[in-house]
Design a protein around this motif. Structure first.
Motif: not given
Length: 203
Positions: A110-113, A118-119
């Motif tokens: 997973l990247d930051n986006d 997910f958050e």
């Protein structure tokens, strides 16, 4: 016949040990509550009887407890907050469990986006589960004690609730579906978290 007799004897021994341990836990809990100033709230039963009925209910297959805490200067307001607080605690625990599984399984991909996505999903899931689980729990007993907060008389509350894992699982599944729809979580991820959500949170 000998094997059957041995099995029955072992079962009887286990049952006696379990009963002995349950009685020990019961006595310790009563002593702890009284020592800390807790009294039964909103029940015609004594603290002792309420605890006995609670432990008996926990013997049912799949049943576990949830606990909610509140502080208020009003007995009515505080006691009315307990179900929501217990549900919120359970929803947060379930959300953390889900997050841990995602981190273990796919975080490296997973990247930051993706993580931000997910958050948002975790938050939506916990909010939905908090609502859903409130409809599944049943009150076992509630406790009250008086404290001083900033020099003013205040009350602390504990609410102990019971829920069946089958009902809790249905609540998690409903909350999951709503969170996926609300956040438009990708199909491959939605399939993955659907597998994670089946694990019970009983302790």
């Amino acid at each position: 016949l000998c094997l059957s007799a041995t099995t029955n004897a072992q079962s009887t021994t286990y049952s006696k040990q379990k009963d002995k341990q349950a009685k020990k836990e019961y006595k310790q809990k009563v002593k702890e509550y009284k020592r800390d100033g807790w009294t039964i709230l909103g029940s015609s039963h004594t603290l002792e009887m309420s605890l006995l009925e609670h432990y008996e209910a926990l013997e049912e297959e799949g049943v576990f407890e949830l606990v909610g805490f509140a502080t208020s200067r009003s007995k009515n307001i505080g006691s009315n907050q307990l179900r929501q607080r217990a549900a919120a605690a359970y929803a947060q625990e379930s959300g953390n469990h889900l997050k841990e599984r995602v981190i273990e399984e796919i975080s490296s991909n997973l990247d930051n986006d993706d993580l931000d996505e997910f958050e948002k999903f975790y938050a939506a899931y916990e909010t939905s589960l908090e609502r859903e689980i409130q409809g599944e729990v049943r009150s076992s007993y509630s406790l009250l004690r008086e404290i001083k907060l900033n020099g003013k008389k205040t009350y602390e509350f504990q609410g102990i609730f019971l829920v069946n894992e089958e009902d809790a699982s249905k609540a998690r599944q409903t909350a999951l579906k709503r969170a996926i729809e609300e956040t438009k979580l990708r199909h491959e991820w939605a399939t993955l978290v659907s597998e994670f959500i089946d694990a019970p949170l009983t302790k």
